[in-house]
Every structure is written in structure tokens, then in C-alpha cells.
Design an enzyme around this catalytic site. Structure first.
Site, PDB file in Angstrom:
ATOM      1  CE1 TYR A  47      -3.579  -2.574   0.288  1.00 19.10           C
ATOM      2  CE2 TYR A  47      -2.527  -3.265   2.328  1.00 19.10           C
ATOM      3  CZ  TYR A  47      -3.455  -3.480   1.326  1.00 19.10           C
ATOM      4  OH  TYR A  47      -4.250  -4.590   1.359  1.00 19.10           O
ATOM      5  CB  SER A 122      -4.920  -6.003   6.405  1.00 23.32           C
ATOM      6  OG  SER A 122      -5.881  -6.269   5.415  1.00 23.32           O
ATOM      7  CE1 TYR A 123      -1.591  -9.487  -0.535  1.00 24.15           C
ATOM      8  CE2 TYR A 123       0.505  -8.658   0.295  1.00 24.15           C
ATOM      9  CZ  TYR A 123      -0.216  -9.401  -0.627  1.00 24.15           C
ATOM     10  OH  TYR A 123       0.446 -10.076  -1.633  1.00 24.15           O
ATOM     11  CD1 TRP A 170      -7.889  -4.245  -0.406  1.00 19.62           C
ATOM     12  CD2 TRP A 170      -7.838  -5.997  -1.788  1.00 19.62           C
ATOM     13  NE1 TRP A 170      -6.607  -4.769  -0.375  1.00 19.62           N
ATOM     14  CE2 TRP A 170      -6.554  -5.839  -1.216  1.00 19.62           C
ATOM     15  CE3 TRP A 170      -8.052  -7.050  -2.679  1.00 19.62           C
ATOM     16  CZ2 TRP A 170      -5.505  -6.693  -1.515  1.00 19.62           C
ATOM     17  CZ3 TRP A 170      -7.001  -7.894  -2.978  1.00 19.62           C
ATOM     18  CH2 TRP A 170      -5.741  -7.709  -2.402  1.00 19.62           C
ATOM     19  CG  ASP A 264     -10.941  -7.570  10.951  1.00 16.26           C
ATOM     20  OD1 ASP A 264     -10.912  -6.742  10.020  1.00 16.26           O
ATOM     21  OD2 ASP A 264     -10.152  -8.523  11.032  1.00 16.26           O
ATOM     22  CG  HIS A 298      -9.904  -4.751   7.853  1.00 16.93           C
ATOM     23  ND1 HIS A 298      -9.297  -5.870   8.383  1.00 16.93           N
ATOM     24  CD2 HIS A 298      -9.178  -4.418   6.757  1.00 16.93           C
ATOM     25  CE1 HIS A 298      -8.263  -6.192   7.641  1.00 16.93           C
ATOM     26  NE2 HIS A 298      -8.162  -5.330   6.648  1.00 16.93           N
TER      27      HIS A 298
END
Length: 589
Positions: A47, A122-123, A170, A264, A298
Site C-alpha cells: 500500500y 491485513s495483507y 479493495w 473485522d 478493519h
């Protein structure tokens, strides 16, 4: 600690790291401006490492440096300053080796002590797990936050239904950097960017279009070429193996501090990661993994989730998640005996009561799993219906019916979603949804005493449909004295995947035949206070969070609008078909 360490920090930008295949990844490095060797904390994500809110997330880089760490933030393969190509499925196969090689590189830096920890959410939490599976000897601890476990339980699918809202929003958010890489010509890039902006502006409208395989964020093959493979492969576990931790926990030897949120999108995945590490981790240290669950959404760790303010104590800065992670790293990377291992393995926030509590297992050993049965005289439709929820077993009762029209679905309102800015996540009043005739509403009488529900929640639903395939959605709701209907947790099951948890292949249903569907509502922790009521909503859609089932039984994503079938749904609740929600009740005395 010396003044120089507290007041000074060296920052290096776009430091190259060459992978074994020649691809160069780039990182920013923040370190103490002082002679010495320091443990390294590594954060890899797609990101933009130069974006502080994302790169730092649950972390405070300057605080970590002041406490004696080198912090490295790296753009993952194919993103921003790093070379290569990015796509969720294909690139995920590189994340393990890229993380491994970056850890080895970080451990050899002249100011590194040789020991490395991983952090991020997250990722980047998935990236941590991918690296942990490689077991580099330099990696000593990790703090994966808001993380999935199996992509078919909340990342790509849930109960057989596509996570349409998350994937669409996303995926569009990931396009900006992808477009820059795809189009070297400025004019072409400008045209593609204009189309992207149009897609984003029209998403709320365009997401309703059928067939689903032509949905713009999926159909623009130059931008996301592999997303359409979902429509051919469906829930093919082998296809997404690189994204899954299923059956791999015994290979992981690194202890993990897992952080989750009740609202989440990856709540259940984070809980599953914790449970599997405690039970099957590949080393004594791995089996010391811990879990923290707050009332968070989230990437939002504040004390506000949708409409509900859970009090300042719920805020991650007040509970000091940064400090907790640093204590974790201090123990495993610096060998400090700071007492963290002796503390309870689970710290959770009880909503409603709005307090933190330490627990020593999950689910809680003192749980009393209590079925609350559905009752009515056949008219549970809407808030004004006669649906009742109680611990009394049903006798001979009339079934409830409703019509599910895929072209007029129940619209998503809050919950464990990530679909900004069009759809807010967290807690919202569900009464508008509960006023629809295609929503069945079952509510207890006003509670005469507090009832705590903490743990996994499941619905056992006896139902039939006039269609050969359809969906059933269940939602647990806390009804406040003024009528406000606070959503807590929900779930979905696609009829053809009703036995997927047992390892059975998908199969269509026989129209008119009653089947027992088990709907996993994941978990929650909520005190239903005296004067409140417990409610269960049953319907067949939650769109666009999950894709609509066209009720045709055809191959996924192919149905045109004119193909959809309106289904007549029947919910049974009698002595032979005792539909219920199983609540994990925690004794209060």
C-alpha cells in the site's frame, strides 16, 4: 536510555534488496542514530511504504526506534517502488520467499543484531504468516493483526458465497499503482485513470449488474487478469493454497501475537490462527502465541464502531497495543523477562459491558452452549411479525415463509465489512432491514437479567426452497430498550455448499425438500443487559457484501438478469425441525 537514542533517528529511503530471481524490492529504514546493533522489526505491504497511516498502522515507528529497534518498511513485489508484477493469487506465491530473503538481508545489516520480528495488519499479516512458514532462523517473533486463515472463510468466499463487496472495493483501491505500471504513455494512463475514477464513482450502481463475470472491476483483464478465474475454479482449495494456512501450523515455530476486532472482516481467521498455533504450533514458543480482540473494525482501532461508542477504554491507544507489541518483541528479540508470557493468552473486550477481560482459553471453558429456538404462528416476517426466540423446544408450529427476489436483495448495513465509502462497517440500527417482508425476525421477551454471550455462534436452520440453489443469511442482534437493533455478527450459507465443511463436493438441493443448514456466525462477546432483547434475523441476502444467489443452480457468475429465479423460502421450527441459534452463554455468578 541515553538522550541521543531518544532524540535522534536516521532514516534511509528506497534501499534496494535484490531477490533471488533478480527482482529488486525497496524499503525505508528507520534506526537509532547511535553506535550499536539493534533487533530489526520488518513490515512488508503493498500500500506504499511512504504512506505513514498505512505503513505504521498499529505501530509507532519513532517509539520503536527510541526503544532500541531498527524498523524497516518495504513495498512488496510489484507495488510502488518495488519491481515485479502484482496480482493477489500469483504474487502471493512470491510472498513467502520474498519475506524470507528480506529477513535474511535485514539480519546482516551492519547495525542489526541479527534478530528479526515481523509486524503489520491485513495483507501484511498474511505476508508475515507466509514468511513464518519458511522458518528463517533469524525470525524470532511476529504480531500478525486482522489476518485471514483460509481465503474461503472471509477473504474470497464465506459459506460458499463470494465476498463481492470486499473484493470489488479493495480491488479498485489497488488499481492506482497498477495503472501507472501498465501504461507508460501519459495519454493512455490518463484515459485509464479516468475510467478507474468512473468505475469508483459508479461502483454502488454497477455492482448490481449481471452477469457477475462482466462486473467492471473483475472484467478489466489488463488490470486484474486472474480475478475471473474464480468464476471457473470456484472454491478450489489447491488454487489458493499459497494464500491459506490450513494444515500448515505445525510447520511454524515463531510465536505470534494475534490482534483482532469483533467487527473485522478477518475476525474468524485471526481466532483460527491463534487456536491452531496454541494447539499445533511447531515449537514451544509458537504454542505461547496470544490473542487480543477489541470492538474494532478493519484498520480502525478506535472506540467507535459504526453507531456505537464503546468508551475510551476500547481505543487501541488507551489499551496501548503499540506497547503490548513492543513488550512482545522485547521478550523474544531482546530476551527481556518482562512477564508477558505469564499473562493470560487471551485478552478480549466484552461489548455492552464495555470492559476488557483476561481469559485463559478459547472458547471459554465455562461456556454453556444454549440453544434458543425459533417460534411463530407462521408470521415472523418483519418487526411487526409474531417471531419469538426462546429456550423452549418447539412443538407443532406453522412454518414461516418469505420470497427471495435476487433483483431486490436485502442491502448491506454495517457488519464486518470493508467497503468504504459507500457502506460503513460496524454497528448500525437494523430496523430498516427488519421492516422488509423477506426478513424473518425472532426476538426474546425483555430480559429480566444480564446475559453474556462470548464465543462462537452458530445457527441450525431447517429450511426448504422452491429453487435448486439459494442462500440463507442469519444475523444476531442486540435490541436496546428504545428499539435500536444493534447487529453483532452474521453469516451465510450457499445451499450447494451446505456440506463443504464435511469435505463433500457441492450439490444442488431438491426443491421443496427440508435440509438442515448450519450457518457459522463466527464469534462475538456481548453483554445483553437487563431490559434488552436477543434477536435473530433470517433472510437470503446481504448485498453487496455477498453476491446474490440467482437461484438457478447454473455455473457461478453466468446468470443474466432475465435468468434469475424468485425463490419461495420456508423456515421450519417444529418438534421434528427445531431450528435454533446456539449461543455461548457465560455464567455471571
Amino acid at each position: 536510555m541515553s538522550d541521543s537514542l531518544e532524540k535522534q533517528m536516521i532514516a534511509e529511503f528506497n534501499v534496494p534488496v535484490e531477490m533471488r530471481d533478480g527482482i529488486v524490492l525497496r524499503a525505508n529504514i528507520y534506526r537509532p542514530n547511535q553506535e550499536g546493533k539493534w533487533p530489526v522489526l520488518l513490515h512488508r505491504h503493498p500500500y506504499n511504504k511512504d504512506n505513514p497511516p498505512v505503513s505504521f498502522g498499529l505501530y509507532d515507528i519513532s517509539r520503536a526506534v527510541r526503544q532500541g529497534y531498527v524498523v524497516i518498511v518495504q513495498d512488496t513485489r510489484g507495488r510502488f517502488a518495488s519491481e515485479g508484477e502484482w496480482e493477489l493469487i500469483s504474487t502471493s506465491r512470491h510472498e513467502a520467499s520474498d519475506t524470507y530473503e528480506t529477513i535474511r538481508w535485514a539480519s546482516t545489516l551492519p547495525y542489526s543484531s541479527g534478530e528479526v520480528g515481523l509486524f503489520g495488519e491485513s495483507y501484511s499479516a498474511f505476508v508475515q504468516w507466509a514468511g513464518m512458514l519458511q522458518n528463517p532462523q533469524e525470525l524470532k517473533a511476529a504480531t500478525p493483526s486482522f489476518s485471514w486463515s483460509d481465503p474461503f472463510d472471509g477473504l474470497m468466499y464465506r459459506g460458499g458465497a463470494l465476498e463481492l463487496g470486499f473484493l470489488a472495493y479493495w480491488q479498485l483501491g489497488m488499481y492506482l499503482d497498477t495503472l501507472t505500471r501498465l501504461y507508460s504513455d501519459e495519454q493512455e494512463r490518463a484515459a485509464a485513470l479516468a475510467q478507474l475514477i468512473s468505475d469508483i464513482d459508479q461502483l454502488k450502481k454497477a455492482i448490481k449488474a449481471l452477469p457477475l463475470k462482466n462486473f467492471a472491476p473483475f472484467a478489466r483483464n489488463k488490470v486484474a487478469p486472474l480475478i475471473l478465474e474464480h468464476f471457473e475454479r470456484g472454491m478450489d482449495q489447491a488454487y489458493v493454497d499459497a494464500l491459506s494456512l490450513k494444515g500448515k501450523y505445525d510447520k511454524i515455530t515463531v510465536p505470534a501475537l494475534n490482534i483482532a476486532g469483533w467487527y473485522d472482516i478477518f475476525l474468524q481467521g485471526t481466532i483460527e490462527n491463534f487456536l491452531q498455533m496454541r494447539n499445533k504450533g511447531g515449537s514451544p514458543e509458537a504454542r505461547q502465541s496470544k490473542l487480543v480482540i477489541g470492538p474494532w473494525m478493519h484498520l480502525d482501532h478506535s472506540h467507535q464502531a459504526g453507531d456505537i461508542n464503546f468508551g475510551l477504554a476500547a481505543n487501541s491507544s488507551v489499551v496501548d497495543l503499540v506497547g503490548l507489541q513492543l513488550r512482545w518483541f522485547d521478550h523474544f528479540l531482546k530476551g527481556k523477562d518482562n512477564g508477558i508470557i505469564g499473562e493470560a493468552p487471551v485478552k478480549l473486550f466484552v461489548m455492552g459491558e464495555n470492559v476488557w477481560r483476561d481469559e485463559y482459553e478459547w472458547p471459554l471453558a465455562r461456556t454453556i452452549y444454549t440453544p434458543y429456538y425459533l417460534h411463530s404462528q407462521g408470521h415472523a416476517n418483519t418487526l411487526q411479525g409474531d417471531g419469538v426466540l426462546s429456550t423452549i423446544m418447539p412443538g407443532q408450529e406453522a412454518a414461516d415463509h418469505y420470497t427471495y427476489d435476487p433483483l431486490n436483495p436485502v442491502i448491506t448495513k454495517g457488519g464486518s465489512i470493508m467497503m468504504p465509502p459507500d457502506f460503513g462497517s460496524g454497528a448500525f440500527d437494523q430496523r430498516e432491514i427488519e421492516s422488509r417482508d423477506d426478513v424473518l425476525v425472532y426476538t426474546t421477551p425483555v430480559l429480566e437479567e444480564d446475559i453474556e454471550v462470548t464465543g462462537p455462534v452458530k445457527v441450525k436452520l431447517w429450511a426448504s426452497s422452491s429453487a435448486s440453489d439459494t442462500d440463507f443469511v442469519a444475523r444476531l442482534v442486540d435490541v436496546h430498550p428504545d428499539g435500536y437493533a444493534q447487529n453483532l455478527t452474521d453469516g451465510i450459507i450457499r445451499a450447494r455448499y451446505r456440506n463443504a465443511a464435511k469435505g463433500e463436493a457441492p450439490s444442488l438441493i431438491e426443491p421443496g425438500k427440508a435440509y438442515l443448514y448450519e450457518i457459522d456466525l463466527w464469534s462475538t462477546s456481548n453483554l445483553f443487559k437487563k431490559g434488552h432483547r436477543i434477536r435473530l434475523d433470517i433472510t437470503s441476502s446481504n448485498f453487496p457484501r455477498w453476491d446474490r444467489n440467482p437461484n438457478t443452480g447454473k455455473n457461478f457468475g453466468e446468470d443474466q438478469a432475465e435468468d434469475v429465479v424468485i425463490a419461495r423460502q420456508t423456515i421450519f421450527h417444529d418438534a421434528e425441525h427445531p431450528s435454533s441459534i446456539i449461543l455461548p452463554i457465560i455464567p455471571r455468578r
